[in-house]
Design an enzyme around this catalytic site. Structure first.
Site, PDB file in Angstrom:
ATOM      1  N   ASP A 139       0.848  -1.196   0.000  1.00  0.00           N
ATOM      2  CA  ASP A 139       0.000   0.000   0.000  1.00  0.00           C
ATOM      3  C   ASP A 139       0.885   1.248   0.000  1.00  0.00           C
ATOM      4  O   ASP A 139       1.868   1.322   0.748  1.00  0.00           O
ATOM      5  CB  ASP A 139      -0.908   0.003   1.230  1.00  0.00           C
ATOM      6  N   GLU A 197      -4.724   2.424  -4.439  1.00  0.00           N
ATOM      7  CA  GLU A 197      -3.269   2.529  -4.306  1.00  0.00           C
ATOM      8  C   GLU A 197      -2.681   1.267  -3.699  1.00  0.00           C
ATOM      9  O   GLU A 197      -1.624   1.274  -3.086  1.00  0.00           O
ATOM     10  CB  GLU A 197      -2.885   3.746  -3.456  1.00  0.00           C
TER      11      GLU A 197
END
Length: 320
Positions: free
Chosen positions: A196, A239
């Site tokens: 992440d 993301e």
């Protein structure tokens, strides 16, 4: 009669230029004055592998390329072309290349394999043939077919994230299920990493989504440069990325994740025409009897990722 104008430095004269004639609207339109380009026809690219594509029923749009190894079609998670329908046997049929031919062979399926609506035990395939397995229909496309490129591009669009060119979430799920089944069946190690981007929302808020997209593309490029051919890398969220590492233990996976973390930390991201540094956090979990499916394996990797975030970000954490 047109008057002649003298040419400086010479003893003769030439006609004076006349005013250009008025152009009609049709003459001014460049689309009406272009010449048709001579062409020998569409350019053909390099030969591609033959393939089978699901055109009806469960698994619609799925595709399997046929190279030197047989392609097994069936309900088993380990099948090369997995069709999860109860009308399909676990190992229903296979297609193999023999010289310049592609041969279809039934593998003792409960519902016999059909080729162009005829039951077959073994047969040679021709371009455009329809193969019926249970309630699913596949189309065979020869390597020399003009359709091969079309189906290849459609398959890429259906299975890959257009921004990063990594696998999309749906395709990742299919590949992960197959690798998990194989690893459990043969007792082989397998590790999942979830990655992440730290503090990504402020990047979008401050510099805009176009800049944010650029960040994701850069990180995806770093990821592609680190994975092996057998690894599966995907963008599974805004993301968030996932990397499945077959035949890999926890320590090797930790080293991979650290290389990724350090590579992103060292990368320069141009945001608002200024260089910036960004980081990622990584959660790791290994396949085990308690995590014997994709859902539980992802939950474990997520738990490790949340711990990495809570402890300050820009770090790798492993779920024991």
């Amino acid at each position: 009669m047109v008057p002649e104008a003298p040419v400086a430095g010479f003893g003769y004269t030439r006609p004076a230029p006349t005013a250009p004639a008025r152009m009609s609207n049709q003459d001014a339109d460049p689309t009406t004055t272009q010449l048709t380009l001579l062409s020998s026809g569409p350019r053909r690219g390099a030969p591609r592998s033959a393939c089978v594509v699901v055109i009806h029923g469960d698994g619609l749009g799925k595709r399997a390329d046929i190279h030197d190894h047989p392609v097994v079609i069936g309900r088993s998670q380990e099948a090369d072309l997995h069709i999860p329908h109860k009308s399909v046997s676990r190992r229903h049929c296979e297609i193999r290349r023999v010289g310049d031919e592609y041969r279809l062979r039934d593998l003792g399926a409960t519902n016999p394999t059909r080729l162009n609506d005829q039951v077959v035990v073994e047969a040679v395939l021709g371009d455009g043939d329809h193969i019926t397995v249970g309630e699913t229909i596949l189309k065979f496309i020869s390597h020399s077919s003009v359709e091969a490129l079309y189906h290849e591009e459609v398959y890429q669009l259906a299975t890959h994230d257009p921004l990063t060119e990594l696998c999309n979430r749906r395709h990742f799920a299919e590949l992960a299920d197959k690798e998990i089944a194989r690893a459990l069946r043969h007792g082989r190690p397998l590790v999942l990493c979830i990655v992440d981007v730290d503090l990504f929302k402020p990047v979008n808020d401050r510099f805009g989504h176009i800049a944010g997209d650029g960040v994701l593309r850069q990180i995806a490029a770093i990821l592609r440069g680190l994975v092996r051919g057998e690894d599966i890398a995907a963008r599974i969220g805004g993301e968030e990325f996932a990397v499945l590492l077959p035949e890999t233990g926890l320590e090797a996976a930790r080293r991979f994740a650290e290389r990724l973390r350090k590579a992103v930390e060292a990368e320069t991201f141009l945001l608002g025409n200024e260089p910036h540094r960004l980081t990622v956090s990584v959660g790791i979990a290994r396949l085990s009897p308690e995590r014997g499916d994709r859902s539980r394996l992802m939950q474990a990797a997520d738990a490790a990722l949340y711990r990495a975030k809570d402890e300050g970000r820009n770090r790798v954490r492993v779920e024991p």
